[in-house]
Design a protein around this motif. Structure first.
Motif, mmCIF file in Angstrom:
data_model
loop_
_atom_site.group_PDB
_atom_site.id
_atom_site.type_symbol
_atom_site.label_atom_id
_atom_site.label_comp_id
_atom_site.label_asym_id
_atom_site.label_seq_id
_atom_site.Cartn_x
_atom_site.Cartn_y
_atom_site.Cartn_z
ATOM 1 N N PHE A 170 0.823 -1.203 0.000
ATOM 2 C CA PHE A 170 0.000 0.000 0.000
ATOM 3 C C PHE A 170 0.858 1.255 0.000
ATOM 4 C CE2 PHE A 170 -4.237 -1.698 1.919
ATOM 5 C CZ PHE A 170 -4.384 -2.508 0.803
ATOM 6 N N LEU A 171 1.884 1.289 0.837
ATOM 7 C CA LEU A 171 2.737 2.474 0.896
ATOM 8 C C LEU A 171 3.469 2.704 -0.423
ATOM 9 C CD1 LEU A 171 4.274 2.245 4.482
ATOM 10 C CD2 LEU A 171 2.392 3.697 3.684
ATOM 11 N N GLN A 172 3.914 1.624 -1.057
ATOM 12 C CA GLN A 172 4.583 1.776 -2.348
ATOM 13 C C GLN A 172 3.615 2.266 -3.413
ATOM 14 O OE1 GLN A 172 6.433 -2.088 -2.914
ATOM 15 N NE2 GLN A 172 8.369 -1.369 -2.078
ATOM 16 N N ALA A 173 2.355 1.805 -3.335
ATOM 17 C CA ALA A 173 1.355 2.277 -4.291
ATOM 18 C C ALA A 173 1.078 3.766 -4.090
ATOM 19 C CB ALA A 173 0.067 1.476 -4.138
ATOM 20 N N ILE A 182 1.725 6.820 -6.775
ATOM 21 C CA ILE A 182 0.697 7.781 -7.175
ATOM 22 C C ILE A 182 1.173 9.216 -6.928
ATOM 23 C CG2 ILE A 182 -1.617 8.625 -6.618
ATOM 24 C CD1 ILE A 182 -2.353 5.681 -6.033
ATOM 25 N N LEU A 183 1.846 9.426 -5.792
ATOM 26 C CA LEU A 183 2.368 10.761 -5.473
ATOM 27 C C LEU A 183 3.382 11.218 -6.516
ATOM 28 C CD1 LEU A 183 2.683 13.170 -3.558
ATOM 29 C CD2 LEU A 183 4.391 11.857 -2.298
ATOM 30 N N LEU A 184 4.285 10.314 -6.880
ATOM 31 C CA LEU A 184 5.303 10.682 -7.874
ATOM 32 C C LEU A 184 4.689 10.902 -9.250
ATOM 33 C CD1 LEU A 184 8.442 11.026 -7.586
ATOM 34 C CD2 LEU A 184 7.235 10.120 -5.615
ATOM 35 N N LEU A 185 3.639 10.150 -9.580
ATOM 36 C CA LEU A 185 2.944 10.385 -10.850
ATOM 37 C C LEU A 185 2.312 11.773 -10.865
ATOM 38 C CD1 LEU A 185 1.211 6.923 -11.481
ATOM 39 C CD2 LEU A 185 3.094 7.936 -12.794
ATOM 40 N N ALA A 186 1.755 12.173 -9.716
ATOM 41 C CA ALA A 186 1.164 13.506 -9.619
ATOM 42 C C ALA A 186 2.240 14.587 -9.788
ATOM 43 C CB ALA A 186 0.453 13.671 -8.276
ATOM 44 N N VAL A 187 3.402 14.351 -9.168
ATOM 45 C CA VAL A 187 4.512 15.301 -9.325
ATOM 46 C C VAL A 187 4.948 15.367 -10.789
ATOM 47 C CG1 VAL A 187 6.929 15.738 -8.746
ATOM 48 C CG2 VAL A 187 5.323 15.020 -6.960
ATOM 49 N N GLY A 188 5.016 14.194 -11.433
ATOM 50 C CA GLY A 188 5.391 14.158 -12.846
ATOM 51 C C GLY A 188 4.403 14.916 -13.714
ATOM 52 N N GLY A 222 12.550 5.670 -3.096
ATOM 53 C CA GLY A 222 11.449 5.609 -2.148
ATOM 54 C C GLY A 222 10.915 4.205 -1.979
ATOM 55 N N LEU A 223 10.771 3.457 -3.089
ATOM 56 C CA LEU A 223 10.309 2.068 -3.017
ATOM 57 C C LEU A 223 11.249 1.212 -2.179
ATOM 58 C CD1 LEU A 223 9.173 1.390 -6.712
ATOM 59 C CD2 LEU A 223 7.757 2.108 -4.768
ATOM 60 N N VAL A 224 12.551 1.430 -2.369
ATOM 61 C CA VAL A 224 13.544 0.652 -1.631
ATOM 62 C C VAL A 224 13.492 0.983 -0.137
ATOM 63 C CG1 VAL A 224 16.015 0.292 -1.286
ATOM 64 C CG2 VAL A 224 15.079 0.370 -3.608
ATOM 65 N N VAL A 225 13.370 2.254 0.200
ATOM 66 C CA VAL A 225 13.316 2.664 1.608
ATOM 67 C C VAL A 225 12.103 2.056 2.300
ATOM 68 C CG1 VAL A 225 12.934 4.636 3.141
ATOM 69 C CG2 VAL A 225 14.646 4.778 1.326
ATOM 70 N N ILE A 226 10.955 2.077 1.641
ATOM 71 C CA ILE A 226 9.735 1.505 2.223
ATOM 72 C C ILE A 226 9.917 0.012 2.470
ATOM 73 C CG2 ILE A 226 7.312 0.964 1.769
ATOM 74 C CD1 ILE A 226 7.186 3.637 0.217
ATOM 75 N N ALA A 227 10.478 -0.701 1.487
ATOM 76 C CA ALA A 227 10.687 -2.143 1.636
ATOM 77 C C ALA A 227 11.684 -2.455 2.748
ATOM 78 C CB ALA A 227 11.174 -2.735 0.311
ATOM 79 N N ILE A 234 0.171 -12.859 -0.416
ATOM 80 C CA ILE A 234 -0.783 -11.845 -0.859
ATOM 81 C C ILE A 234 -1.990 -12.566 -1.448
ATOM 82 C CG2 ILE A 234 -1.144 -9.851 -2.355
ATOM 83 C CD1 ILE A 234 1.862 -9.367 -2.266
ATOM 84 N N PRO A 235 -3.151 -12.523 -0.759
ATOM 85 C CA PRO A 235 -4.322 -13.270 -1.220
ATOM 86 C C PRO A 235 -4.800 -12.888 -2.614
ATOM 87 C CG PRO A 235 -4.625 -12.503 1.029
ATOM 88 C CD PRO A 235 -3.407 -11.819 0.491
ATOM 89 N N ASP A 236 -4.746 -11.603 -2.955
ATOM 90 C CA ASP A 236 -5.163 -11.142 -4.278
ATOM 91 C C ASP A 236 -4.415 -9.857 -4.599
ATOM 92 O OD1 ASP A 236 -6.844 -8.793 -3.330
ATOM 93 O OD2 ASP A 236 -7.934 -10.444 -2.380
ATOM 94 N N VAL A 237 -4.597 -9.390 -5.828
ATOM 95 C CA VAL A 237 -3.793 -8.261 -6.306
ATOM 96 C C VAL A 237 -4.116 -6.955 -5.572
ATOM 97 C CG1 VAL A 237 -3.447 -9.229 -8.591
ATOM 98 C CG2 VAL A 237 -5.476 -7.842 -8.162
ATOM 99 N N LEU A 238 -5.280 -6.879 -4.944
ATOM 100 C CA LEU A 238 -5.669 -5.659 -4.248
ATOM 101 C C LEU A 238 -5.374 -5.700 -2.755
ATOM 102 C CD1 LEU A 238 -9.102 -4.953 -5.996
ATOM 103 C CD2 LEU A 238 -6.851 -3.994 -6.546
#
Length: 221
Positions: A12-15, A19-25, A54-59, A101-105
């Motif tokens: 969730f945090l990576q998603a 989204i935040l970076l897409l908005a910045v882009g 950011g993805l790496v830091v979250i993981a 992960i039970p499902d993609v969501l």
């Protein structure tokens, strides 16, 4: 019961970060006359590096918490051939932890599992921890605190036999969102996140072992 860990897992945090970076882009692209637009090599590479970092830091943050939980608990990484991530022995019984992960969501779930031995009966009793409001649905045991904390499913006979006073007391010590499923072959507690404290996973493990022993005791009575 609200538990922010339901929505603060790695996925969730990576998603949200993406989204935040897409908005910045998108904002950068709108400012094309000033900064040259998103597709300008230096801008694109910089934004990509920030996103990946950011993805790496979250993981790594989640992995650090996982390692601390393991170090403070009786569980050890499983080095065998099974798919379990962690394993421990309680009361002479193997207890495993699997993540998936039970499902993609969904974000990653944690399942604490122990087998039931020598029981041929086919049944299912399910206890879903809700924190409060459980008395509004499901089977009532007559213990107000337990009925309020859990939504209990199954036949009244099975629930009445299975949930002895000792088992009820152990269940009331649990305050972790999740669903405990008891059958004639296994007891497992599924948690919709993986960021647990050592005390939480130990309490859940102790309880699933007690439930498995109770099923075997009833079957051999």
């Amino acid at each position: 019961m609200d538990d922010w860990r339901r929505v603060t897992g790695t996925q969730f945090l990576q998603a949200i970060w993406t989204i935040l970076l897409l908005a910045v882009g998108a904002g950068i692209q709108l400012l094309q006359p000033v900064v040259g637009g998103l597709l300008r090599p230096t801008v694109f590479l910089s934004l990509s590096a920030v996103w990946i970092g950011g993805l790496v830091v979250i993981a790594l943050y989640d992995r650090r918490h996982w390692n601390r939980m393991v170090e403070a608990s009786s569980f050890k990484p499983n080095t065998g051939t099974t798919l379990a991530d962690l394993e421990t022995i309680k009361a002479g019984r193997s207890v495993t932890v699997e993540t998936g992960i039970p499902d993609v969501l969904s974000q990653a779930h944690m399942t604490v599992h122990t087998p039931v031995e020598g029981v041929s009966a086919s049944f299912t009793v399910q206890l879903r921890y809700v924190g409060s409001g459980g008395a509004e649905e499901g089977i009532q045991t007559g213990t107000d605190e337990l009925d309020d904390s859990f939504v209990i499913r199954g036949t009244r006979e099975n629930v009445g036999q299975l949930l002895s006073p000792e088992i009820q007391a152990m269940l009331m010590d649990i305050d972790t969102v999740g669903t405990c499923t008891i059958t004639g072959s296994a007891v497992e507690y599924d948690i919709p996140f993986t960021r647990l404290e050592a005390a939480e996973i130990e309490q859940i493990a102790t309880t699933v072992v007690a439930l498995a022993e109770r099923v075997e005791e009833l079957a051999n009575a």
